[in-house]
Design an enzyme around this catalytic site. Structure first.
Site, PDB file in Angstrom:
ATOM      1  N   ASP A   9       0.876  -1.159   0.000  1.00  0.00           N
ATOM      2  CA  ASP A   9       0.000   0.000   0.000  1.00  0.00           C
ATOM      3  C   ASP A   9       0.924   1.222   0.000  1.00  0.00           C
ATOM      4  O   ASP A   9       2.116   1.107   0.310  1.00  0.00           O
ATOM      5  CB  ASP A   9      -0.895  -0.025   1.245  1.00  0.00           C
ATOM      6  N   LEU A  10       0.403   2.371  -0.318  1.00  0.00           N
ATOM      7  CA  LEU A  10       1.232   3.577  -0.395  1.00  0.00           C
ATOM      8  C   LEU A  10       1.124   4.446   0.858  1.00  0.00           C
ATOM      9  O   LEU A  10       2.071   4.570   1.630  1.00  0.00           O
ATOM     10  CB  LEU A  10       0.861   4.400  -1.625  1.00  0.00           C
ATOM     11  N   ASP A  11      -0.050   5.026   1.058  1.00  0.00           N
ATOM     12  CA  ASP A  11      -0.239   5.964   2.172  1.00  0.00           C
ATOM     13  C   ASP A  11      -0.138   5.246   3.511  1.00  0.00           C
ATOM     14  O   ASP A  11      -0.846   4.270   3.763  1.00  0.00           O
ATOM     15  CB  ASP A  11      -1.611   6.635   2.069  1.00  0.00           C
ATOM     16  N   THR A  17       0.819  10.463   3.329  1.00  0.00           N
ATOM     17  CA  THR A  17       0.088  11.571   2.715  1.00  0.00           C
ATOM     18  C   THR A  17      -1.253  11.803   3.411  1.00  0.00           C
ATOM     19  O   THR A  17      -2.026  12.664   2.993  1.00  0.00           O
ATOM     20  CB  THR A  17      -0.166  11.313   1.210  1.00  0.00           C
ATOM     21  N   LYS A  45      -9.140   6.186   5.754  1.00  0.00           N
ATOM     22  CA  LYS A  45      -7.920   5.445   5.420  1.00  0.00           C
ATOM     23  C   LYS A  45      -8.227   4.263   4.503  1.00  0.00           C
ATOM     24  O   LYS A  45      -9.108   3.456   4.792  1.00  0.00           O
ATOM     25  CB  LYS A  45      -7.245   4.916   6.691  1.00  0.00           C
ATOM     26  N   SER A 114      -2.562   0.532  -4.423  1.00  0.00           N
ATOM     27  CA  SER A 114      -3.082   1.678  -3.667  1.00  0.00           C
ATOM     28  C   SER A 114      -4.399   2.183  -4.233  1.00  0.00           C
ATOM     29  O   SER A 114      -4.637   2.122  -5.445  1.00  0.00           O
ATOM     30  CB  SER A 114      -2.059   2.820  -3.702  1.00  0.00           C
ATOM     31  N   ALA A 115      -5.259   2.688  -3.347  1.00  0.00           N
ATOM     32  CA  ALA A 115      -6.529   3.298  -3.769  1.00  0.00           C
ATOM     33  C   ALA A 115      -6.303   4.678  -4.379  1.00  0.00           C
ATOM     34  O   ALA A 115      -7.176   5.204  -5.061  1.00  0.00           O
ATOM     35  CB  ALA A 115      -7.470   3.413  -2.580  1.00  0.00           C
ATOM     36  N   LYS A 145     -11.003  -1.249  -1.771  1.00  0.00           N
ATOM     37  CA  LYS A 145     -10.781  -2.119  -0.629  1.00  0.00           C
ATOM     38  C   LYS A 145     -11.930  -1.898   0.358  1.00  0.00           C
ATOM     39  O   LYS A 145     -12.416  -0.768   0.483  1.00  0.00           O
ATOM     40  CB  LYS A 145      -9.446  -1.775   0.054  1.00  0.00           C
ATOM     41  N   GLU A 169       0.146  -3.325   4.643  1.00  0.00           N
ATOM     42  CA  GLU A 169      -1.008  -2.436   4.732  1.00  0.00           C
ATOM     43  C   GLU A 169      -1.075  -1.733   6.081  1.00  0.00           C
ATOM     44  O   GLU A 169      -0.664  -2.295   7.092  1.00  0.00           O
ATOM     45  CB  GLU A 169      -2.299  -3.237   4.544  1.00  0.00           C
ATOM     46  N   ASP A 170      -1.626  -0.516   6.078  1.00  0.00           N
ATOM     47  CA  ASP A 170      -1.806   0.199   7.344  1.00  0.00           C
ATOM     48  C   ASP A 170      -3.281   0.436   7.661  1.00  0.00           C
ATOM     49  O   ASP A 170      -3.602   1.047   8.672  1.00  0.00           O
ATOM     50  CB  ASP A 170      -1.078   1.543   7.322  1.00  0.00           C
TER      51      ASP A 170
END
Length: 226
Positions: A9-11, A17, A45, A114-115, A145, A169-170
């Site tokens: 995942d990115l964020d 971000t 999130k 990522s979304a 997701k 993932e966070d």
């Protein structure tokens, strides 16, 4: 070491971000005349931009026409872009670059799942774009997701079966998506919040190359038994 692949995942995993999303959503909430807090922002999130707007409007008990929603989605994204175009490599989260180095050394490929529709831009801003074998972002999927679509497409980009993939993932929705896809889920952040993950770490600095190796060995043994 090609028996597994990694999907990030990115964020909140590679970069943070969320603070910029918060500022952009807060600006919109202020414009609409209600309070939007950091606690509210946690609800967004791992959620798509459209769904995030729906949640925000529910918080403010505001109803808008579809035309107005589209207008605000565009203005929110423009505000957000102002922030992320100022990002640089210094905003890569601790441990992220080191983990990518470790995966490179082990010959393990990784993709982004990522979304965010701005994921490619963000990766370019922090000089990580070229390191990923593929990118699956909000422009590539039709389902957000916790639907596993983003990760299943990521597995295809890695030319691997879903069960051969590890997801970092966070967000709760992301962990649920990884679990539904039958992938190994690694929660980054609060263990109580992400208790459904197969493994939990506070951040990427806690993950060693030996841990990745151990996961690979486990998967190989499992495949041999099958």
């Amino acid at each position: 070491m090609k028996k597994i692949g990694v999907i990030f995942d990115l964020d909140g995993v590679i970069v943070d971000t969320a603070k910029y999303h918060f500022l952009a959503w807060k600006d919109l909430a202020d414009h609409l005349g209600f309070e939007f807090t950091e606690a509210h922002n946690e609800l967004l999130k791992g959620v798509s931009r459209v769904r995030s707007l729906e949640i925000l409007l529910d918080i403010g008990n505001v109803e808008l026409s579809e035309e107005k929603k589209q207008e605000f989605l565009i203005s929110k994204n423009e505000e957000y872009l102002k922030y992320i175009t100022e990002m640089g490599p210094e905003e890569i989260l601790p441990g992220a670059s080191e983990l990518l180095d470790a995966l490179d050394a082990l010959g393990i490929q990784y993709v982004l799942g990522s979304a965010s529709k701005n994921a490619p831009l963000i990766l370019k801003q922090v000089n990580l774009y070229e390191r990923f074998a593929g990118i699956v972002d909000g422009n590539s999927v039709s389902k957000a997701k916790p639907d596993p679509e983003v990760f299943l497409i990521g597995a295809k980009k890695l030319n691997l079966k879903p069960e051969q993939c590890i997801v970092f993932e966070d967000a709760i929705a992301g962990v649920e998506a990884a679990n539904t896809a039958n992938m190994i889920s690694i929660g980054i952040g609060d263990e109580k919040t992400l208790h459904e993950a197969d493994f939990n770490f506070k951040d990427l600095t806690e993950i060693s190359s030996s841990f990745i190796k151990e996961l690979t060995i486990r998967k190989e043994k499992k495949e041999q038994r099958i």
